[in-house]
Design an enzyme around this catalytic site. Structure first.
Site, short mmCIF file in Angstrom:
data_model
loop_
_atom_site.label_atom_id
_atom_site.label_comp_id
_atom_site.label_asym_id
_atom_site.label_seq_id
_atom_site.Cartn_x
_atom_site.Cartn_y
_atom_site.Cartn_z
N ASN A 1 -3.20 -7.05 -2.28
CA ASN A 1 -2.78 -6.27 -3.38
C ASN A 1 -1.15 -6.30 -4.03
O ASN A 1 -1.27 -6.00 -5.20
CB ASN A 1 -3.10 -4.76 -3.15
N SER B 1 -5.97 -9.96 -11.97
CA SER B 1 -5.58 -9.20 -13.27
C SER B 1 -6.67 -9.60 -14.42
O SER B 1 -6.52 -10.72 -14.58
CB SER B 1 -4.06 -9.01 -13.85
N LYS C 1 -1.80 -14.82 -11.41
CA LYS C 1 -3.08 -13.96 -11.27
C LYS C 1 -4.14 -15.01 -11.44
O LYS C 1 -5.25 -14.66 -10.82
CB LYS C 1 -3.10 -12.84 -12.08
N ILE D 1 -4.25 0.07 -16.04
CA ILE D 1 -4.53 1.16 -14.80
C ILE D 1 -3.24 1.88 -14.81
O ILE D 1 -1.85 1.32 -14.83
CB ILE D 1 -4.68 0.47 -13.43
N TYR E 1 3.03 -14.01 -14.67
CA TYR E 1 2.37 -13.24 -14.03
C TYR E 1 0.82 -13.63 -14.33
O TYR E 1 0.08 -13.48 -13.46
CB TYR E 1 2.52 -11.66 -14.67
N VAL F 1 5.68 -10.07 1.74
CA VAL F 1 4.62 -10.93 1.86
C VAL F 1 4.68 -12.25 1.23
O VAL F 1 4.01 -13.34 1.56
CB VAL F 1 3.33 -10.39 1.10
N ALA G 1 0.81 -1.24 0.07
CA ALA G 1 -0.11 -0.01 -0.16
C ALA G 1 0.77 1.25 0.02
O ALA G 1 0.30 2.36 0.31
CB ALA G 1 -1.09 -0.20 1.18
N SER G 2 2.17 1.27 -0.49
CA SER G 2 2.99 2.35 -0.41
C SER G 2 2.88 3.38 -1.74
O SER G 2 3.32 4.36 -1.77
CB SER G 2 4.43 2.01 -0.22
P1 NAD Z 1 2.87 -1.01 -7.94
O1 NAD Z 1 4.01 -1.60 -8.52
O2 NAD Z 1 2.66 0.69 -8.05
O3 NAD Z 1 2.33 -1.42 -6.61
C1 NAD Z 1 2.64 -2.56 -5.94
C2 NAD Z 1 2.94 -2.60 -4.63
O4 NAD Z 1 3.39 -4.19 -4.27
C3 NAD Z 1 4.12 -1.81 -4.40
O5 NAD Z 1 4.00 -1.03 -3.26
C4 NAD Z 1 5.22 -2.75 -4.05
O6 NAD Z 1 6.31 -2.56 -3.13
C5 NAD Z 1 4.37 -4.01 -3.41
N1 NAD Z 1 5.14 -5.09 -3.19
C6 NAD Z 1 5.86 -5.81 -4.34
N2 NAD Z 1 6.16 -7.06 -3.60
C7 NAD Z 1 6.08 -7.12 -2.35
C8 NAD Z 1 6.32 -8.00 -1.48
N3 NAD Z 1 6.85 -9.10 -1.58
N4 NAD Z 1 5.81 -7.74 -0.15
C9 NAD Z 1 4.92 -6.61 0.09
N5 NAD Z 1 4.54 -5.74 -0.89
C10 NAD Z 1 5.27 -6.03 -2.21
O7 NAD Z 1 1.54 -1.66 -9.15
P2 NAD Z 1 -0.11 -1.20 -8.97
O8 NAD Z 1 -0.25 -0.98 -10.43
O9 NAD Z 1 -0.27 -0.39 -7.98
O10 NAD Z 1 -0.39 -2.90 -8.86
C11 NAD Z 1 -0.87 -3.12 -7.75
C12 NAD Z 1 -1.78 -4.61 -7.79
O11 NAD Z 1 -2.50 -4.60 -9.12
C13 NAD Z 1 -0.64 -5.65 -8.19
O12 NAD Z 1 -1.01 -6.84 -7.96
C14 NAD Z 1 -0.83 -5.79 -9.74
O13 NAD Z 1 -0.33 -7.01 -10.20
C15 NAD Z 1 -2.35 -5.69 -10.14
N6 NAD Z 1 -2.82 -5.18 -11.01
C16 NAD Z 1 -2.31 -3.68 -11.72
C17 NAD Z 1 -2.48 -3.30 -13.07
C18 NAD Z 1 -2.20 -2.04 -13.73
O14 NAD Z 1 -2.46 -1.82 -14.81
N7 NAD Z 1 -1.49 -1.35 -12.89
C19 NAD Z 1 -3.43 -4.33 -13.66
C20 NAD Z 1 -3.87 -5.37 -13.34
C21 NAD Z 1 -3.46 -5.76 -12.16
#
Ligand code: NAD
Length: 251
Positions: free
Chosen positions: A90, A142, A159, A188, A155, A64, A13-14
């Site tokens: 997430n 996803s 997913k 996104i 991936y 995680v 959630a950062s």
């Molecule tokens: P992002 O890279 O901005 O955020 C992902 C977050 O997960 C980061 O804060 C990261 O530090 C954290 N993370 C990664 N590995 C980790 C670990 N081992 N332990 C704890 N935290 C960890 O990506 P986002 O776009 O915000 O994606 C969030 C979620 O949504 C992800 O699961 C991603 O697969 C999914 N998603 C994103 C999209 C997109 O288009 N952005 C599309 C489909 C699904």
């Protein structure tokens, strides 16, 4: 007054979608356990935004993908804020490569973070939910799980695994009054997708009926709804938030 607010734990959630979920859940009356991997400053910014939205928050570092660390994450969250009523899994990463060139490390890292991470955190959070006979689990998958994508077999496998995991879990825990659902975002705009080459972004946008990428907030609204009392009769479902990208696909 603050002590009466239920608690939501959001992994990763950062920034991005995780941060947007934390802020939206705070707006909906939750206090927040903000999990982060390495970006403490980002997590603290999420805490600030949660505060602006009326919630209390703590930051909890945890990878995680490590089983015992995930257990500690849930325990620390419960010690500091109280029982976890809503869990949003997430945290996720990409390590893209065509399969013939995909290293074992790329495969393992994505499966361990994106799929095993969901098992790790959910396993410990669901126990106290079951004891309390109440809880909401929302896992972030996803559209790639539904459609596939070249270069993302690791991936997509992770997913798609989240979907099978969540649908099974929903059937296990329904008797305790716990719901478990999946949100499947499309394309996104976040740091995860910022690095895509411009031609890939353009091609992706061309496939989206609504003609644009989504925002993290648009995913968060769906997560907040599935976390709400109003969604109490919805479980074991997959909700795409993708501008129509996956419409027509039958699960
Ligand atoms: P992002 O890279 O901005 O955020 C992902 C977050 O997960 C980061 O804060 C990261 O530090 C954290 N993370 C990664 N590995 C980790 C670990 N081992 N332990 C704890 N935290 C960890 O990506 P986002 O776009 O915000 O994606 C969030 C979620 O949504 C992800 O699961 C991603 O697969 C999914 N998603 C994103 C999209 C997109 O288009 N952005 C599309 C489909 C699904």
């Amino acid at each position: 007054m603050m002590l009466d607010r239920p608690v939501a734990l959001v992994t990763g959630a950062s920034r991005g979608i995780g941060r947007a979920c934390a802020v939206e859940l705070a707006r909906n009356g939750f206090d927040l356990a903000v999990n982060y991997l390495a970006d403490q400053a980002g997590a603290l910014e999420t805490v600030r935004l949660v505060g602006e939205a009326g919630g209390r928050a703590v930051v909890l570092q945890c990878d995680v993908s490590i089983h015992d660390a995930a257990r500690q994450l849930v325990l620390r969250s419960e010690e500091q804020l109280g029982p976890v009523e809503v869990l949003v899994c997430n945290a996720g990463i990409t390590r893209d490569a065509l399969l013939m060139r995909m290293s074992e490390d790329d495969w393992d890292h994505v499966i361990y973070t994106n799929l095993k991470g969901v098992y790790n955190v959910t396993k410990w959070a669901v126990r106290s939910m079951a004891r309390r006979r109440s809880g909401r689990i929302v896992n972030i998958s996803s559209v790639v799980a539904l459609r596939g994508n070249p270069g993302q077999s690791n991936y997509a496998a992770a997913k798609a695994g989240i979907i099978g995991f969540t649908v099974s879990l929903a059937k296990e825990v329904a008797r305790y009054g716990i719901t478990a659902n999946v949100v499947a975002p499309g394309y996104i705009s976040t740091d995860m997708t910022d690095n895509l080459p411009p031609d890939v972004k353009e091609a992706l946008e061309g496939q989206i009926p609504l003609g644009r990428p989504g925002t993290p907030e648009e995913v968060a609204y769906a997560v907040a709804f599935l976390s709400s009392p109003q969604a109490g009769y919805i479980t074991g479902q997959v909700l795409p938030v993708d501008g129509g990208l996956s419409s027509g696909f039958i699960l």
